[in-house]
Design a protein around this motif. Structure first.
Motif, PDB file in Angstrom:
ATOM      1  N   GLU A  54       0.919  -1.195   0.100  1.00  0.00           N
ATOM      2  CA  GLU A  54       0.212   0.014   0.078  1.00  0.00           C
ATOM      3  C   GLU A  54       0.914   1.460  -0.020  1.00  0.00           C
ATOM      4  O   GLU A  54       0.436   2.280  -0.566  1.00  0.00           O
ATOM      5  N   ARG A  55       2.026   1.225   0.694  1.00  0.00           N
ATOM      6  CA  ARG A  55       2.895   2.416   0.822  1.00  0.00           C
ATOM      7  C   ARG A  55       3.523   2.700  -0.604  1.00  0.00           C
ATOM      8  O   ARG A  55       3.609   3.948  -1.083  1.00  0.00           O
ATOM      9  N   ILE A  56       3.823   1.398  -1.248  1.00  0.00           N
ATOM     10  CA  ILE A  56       4.640   1.581  -2.311  1.00  0.00           C
ATOM     11  C   ILE A  56       3.431   2.186  -3.513  1.00  0.00           C
ATOM     12  O   ILE A  56       3.965   3.115  -4.335  1.00  0.00           O
ATOM     13  N   LEU A  57       2.263   1.805  -3.505  1.00  0.00           N
ATOM     14  CA  LEU A  57       1.346   2.176  -4.234  1.00  0.00           C
ATOM     15  C   LEU A  57       1.236   3.951  -4.342  1.00  0.00           C
ATOM     16  O   LEU A  57       1.080   4.657  -5.058  1.00  0.00           O
ATOM     17  N   GLU A  58       1.104   4.449  -2.892  1.00  0.00           N
ATOM     18  CA  GLU A  58       0.808   5.553  -2.677  1.00  0.00           C
ATOM     19  C   GLU A  58       1.971   6.456  -3.174  1.00  0.00           C
ATOM     20  O   GLU A  58       2.028   7.635  -3.728  1.00  0.00           O
ATOM     21  N   ILE A  59       3.448   5.852  -2.926  1.00  0.00           N
ATOM     22  CA  ILE A  59       4.495   6.568  -3.246  1.00  0.00           C
ATOM     23  C   ILE A  59       4.843   6.614  -4.820  1.00  0.00           C
ATOM     24  O   ILE A  59       5.114   7.791  -5.605  1.00  0.00           O
TER      25      ILE A  59
END
Length: 184
Positions: A54-59
């Motif tokens: 989820e963090r990678i998708l946000e970044i």
């Protein structure tokens, strides 16, 4: 637990920061997430892998595949069962020629990670396997070193680390338990 002293070493915000840092480190080390798959070791590793995805998708705005692996039958310290269940949403984990980032909550002796690598190799030949852990507590019995660490927590063998995640425990945190009457 009335026979152990309990102390919180990472709170909810600390876990969030550690996983965000791990997401950035994965992106940097792999120059993005092309050809990467995040695989969580059941039970808590899968939730850590999903949160980092989820963090990678946000970044980056790029989805990364997330899988789950049950290593019960590969453990050298448990009773053997006949099969291992490998589940990814929508089907089987694709690992052939992929960069696999394996997630676990606590790295201790290294035996769980060794079992997970054995299970992965039985599914195919990854391009590489990297290891991400929320807590590295030391005391390795096998030559295994994580690539990504949320927090290093040197412990004595009379202590134990417990990771609490909202998905299972209804709150986030990492606690250290010191057995009363046991000193090292």
């Amino acid at each position: 637990m009335n026979d152990a002293a309990e102390h919180t070493i990472i709170d909810e915000m600390g876990i969030r920061r550690a996983l965000t840092r791990i997401a950035h480190e994965i992106l940097e080390k792999n120059k993005g997430v092309e050809n990467c798959t995040l695989i969580g070791i059941r039970t808590r590793g899968i939730y850590l892998a999903k949160r980092v995805a989820e963090r990678i998708l946000e970044i980056e705005g790029i989805p990364v595949p997330v899988g789950e692996i049950d290593i019960t039958s590969y453990r050298d310290d448990r009773v053997k069962v006949k099969s291992v269940e490998n589940v990814q949403e929508g089907g089987r984990i694709q690992i052939q020629d992929r960069k696999i980032i394996l997630f676990d909550d606590v790295l201790f002796t290294g035996r769980t990670v060794r079992a997970a690598m054995d299970a992965l190799i039985d599914l195919g030949r990854p391009q590489m396997i990297q290891l991400a852990v929320l807590v590295d507590r030391g005391h390795r019995e096998l030559p295994i070193r994580p690539d990504y660490v949320g927090k290093n927590v040197p412990t004595s063998k009379s202590e134990s680390i417990e990771v609490l995640l909202t998905e299972i425990d209804e709150k986030d945190g990492v606690i250290i338990l010191q057995q009363r009457g046991k000193q090292e």
